[in-house]
Design a protein around this motif. Structure first.
Motif, PDB file in Angstrom:
ATOM      1  N   THR A  49      38.567  33.323   8.831  1.00  0.00           N
ATOM      2  CA  THR A  49      37.422  34.186   9.493  1.00  0.00           C
ATOM      3  C   THR A  49      36.434  33.431  10.049  1.00  0.00           C
ATOM      4  O   THR A  49      36.179  32.346   9.691  1.00  0.00           O
ATOM      5  N   GLN A  51      33.097  32.096  11.649  1.00  0.00           N
ATOM      6  CA  GLN A  51      31.575  32.216  11.546  1.00  0.00           C
ATOM      7  C   GLN A  51      30.939  32.194  12.649  1.00  0.00           C
ATOM      8  O   GLN A  51      31.289  32.300  14.027  1.00  0.00           O
ATOM      9  N   VAL A  52      29.484  32.493  12.521  1.00  0.00           N
ATOM     10  CA  VAL A  52      28.867  32.862  13.746  1.00  0.00           C
ATOM     11  C   VAL A  52      28.850  31.824  14.832  1.00  0.00           C
ATOM     12  O   VAL A  52      29.125  32.294  15.798  1.00  0.00           O
ATOM     13  N   LEU A  55      32.086  31.860  16.614  1.00  0.00           N
ATOM     14  CA  LEU A  55      32.100  33.302  17.346  1.00  0.00           C
ATOM     15  C   LEU A  55      31.438  32.986  18.752  1.00  0.00           C
ATOM     16  O   LEU A  55      32.144  33.187  19.735  1.00  0.00           O
ATOM     17  N   GLU A  82      25.467  39.444  18.666  1.00  0.00           N
ATOM     18  CA  GLU A  82      25.024  38.002  18.147  1.00  0.00           C
ATOM     19  C   GLU A  82      26.303  37.074  18.656  1.00  0.00           C
ATOM     20  O   GLU A  82      26.120  36.114  19.194  1.00  0.00           O
ATOM     21  N   SER A 100      36.621  40.078  17.585  1.00  0.00           N
ATOM     22  CA  SER A 100      35.709  39.710  16.559  1.00  0.00           C
ATOM     23  C   SER A 100      34.107  39.828  17.118  1.00  0.00           C
ATOM     24  O   SER A 100      34.085  39.756  18.506  1.00  0.00           O
ATOM     25  N   MET A 102      29.721  40.204  15.970  1.00  0.00           N
ATOM     26  CA  MET A 102      28.772  40.025  14.935  1.00  0.00           C
ATOM     27  C   MET A 102      27.429  40.624  15.612  1.00  0.00           C
ATOM     28  O   MET A 102      27.351  40.225  16.912  1.00  0.00           O
ATOM     29  N   SER A 104      23.272  42.357  14.616  1.00  0.00           N
ATOM     30  CA  SER A 104      22.181  42.578  13.342  1.00  0.00           C
ATOM     31  C   SER A 104      21.011  43.660  13.881  1.00  0.00           C
ATOM     32  O   SER A 104      20.974  43.612  15.050  1.00  0.00           O
ATOM     33  N   TYR A 164      36.108  45.603   5.547  1.00  0.00           N
ATOM     34  CA  TYR A 164      35.033  44.815   5.435  1.00  0.00           C
ATOM     35  C   TYR A 164      33.691  45.258   5.367  1.00  0.00           C
ATOM     36  O   TYR A 164      32.552  44.786   5.457  1.00  0.00           O
ATOM     37  N   LYS A 176      22.901  42.566   8.762  1.00  0.00           N
ATOM     38  CA  LYS A 176      23.958  41.813   9.650  1.00  0.00           C
ATOM     39  C   LYS A 176      25.168  42.514   9.391  1.00  0.00           C
ATOM     40  O   LYS A 176      25.535  42.942   8.261  1.00  0.00           O
ATOM     41  N   TYR A 177      25.838  42.582  10.574  1.00  0.00           N
ATOM     42  CA  TYR A 177      27.271  43.282  10.519  1.00  0.00           C
ATOM     43  C   TYR A 177      28.133  42.092  11.212  1.00  0.00           C
ATOM     44  O   TYR A 177      28.041  41.695  12.109  1.00  0.00           O
ATOM     45  N   SER A 178      29.346  42.171  10.399  1.00  0.00           N
ATOM     46  CA  SER A 178      30.390  41.301  10.997  1.00  0.00           C
ATOM     47  C   SER A 178      31.951  41.767  10.946  1.00  0.00           C
ATOM     48  O   SER A 178      32.332  42.330  10.136  1.00  0.00           O
TER      49      SER A 178
END
Length: 225
Positions: A49, A51-52, A55, A82, A100, A102, A104, A164, A176-178
């Protein structure tokens, strides 16, 4: 990633026939929801997966003349994107899309919600696409009600949202949403003739009671078959 070989599913065929009878609005919404995973057409891409920072790196490595995105709220909007990564580039219709994202929000997003979408196509110069049959530069009112029409309250959210823990109904709580790296399958949908091969710019503004909550700009290319 090149345009993947696409196979139409019987369930998708049946859904497409139903939504096509309802007109352009439902056709557009159906295509949007299929992208989010309706009909169990999504799967997690192989690998870890993202990460911030990963991404953001993946997004920034894209050719800026093709796919790109940016927040357009001047840092004042309570909800922001983000990170966003999309492959292949151009996006193939029909075909597989690996994505993918992300984002918030520091406020609860609740009804009434309105999305004001402005769409441009490059034909030597950028021209604004008018709103025809709910596709193009359109204002979509009562987004929460539309979501309830597509996914009746009480039913689980479609994949990959369910896996998820991502919501599919209003209200959307602050936080936060991912969405990890996931592959979606676009089925065949008969779009207008102008929405074919080419480069596009879109700006979506989310408002509630005339208060702007989010603004996102995206530049992308389409390749249709």
């Amino acid at each position: 990633m090149l345009c993947s070989h696409w196979k139409q599913l019987t369930q998708q065929e049946q859904s497409l026939q139903i939504f096509s009878r309802e007109g352009g609005a439902m056709k557009f919404i159906f295509a949007f929801m299929v992208c989010l995973g309706c009909g169990s057409t999504s799967r997690v891409a192989e690998g870890k997966t993202l990460q911030v920072e990963e991404l953001k790196t993946a997004t920034q490595s894209l050719n800026p003349t093709t796919f790109s995105w940016a927040n357009c709220g001047n840092g004042k909007d309570p909800a922001v994107l983000e990170a966003l990564s999309v492959h292949p580039d151009p996006i193939c219709l029909p075909g597989d899309l690996q994505a993918s994202a992300m984002g918030s929000s520091n406020v609860t997003i609740k009804e009434p919600l309105t999305v004001n979408l402005t769409l441009y196509k490059e034909v030597g110069v950028w021209i604004k696409i008018p709103c025809v049959d709910y596709i193009g530069s359109c204002i979509y009112n009562d987004v929460c009600i539309l979501l309830n029409m597509l996914i009746p309250p009480g039913q689980p959210c479609p994949e990959p949202l369910f896996t998820y823990g991502l919501p599919c109904h209003c209200p959307f709580k602050a936080g936060k949403y991912s969405l990890p790296n996931t592959i979606f399958t676009f089925p065949f949908v008969e779009f207008p003739s102008w929405m074919t091969n080419g480069k596009y710019k879109a700006m979506a503004v989310l408002t509630s009671n005339e208060q702007q909550l989010a603004c996102v700009q995206v530049t992308f290319a389409l390749k249709t078959y």
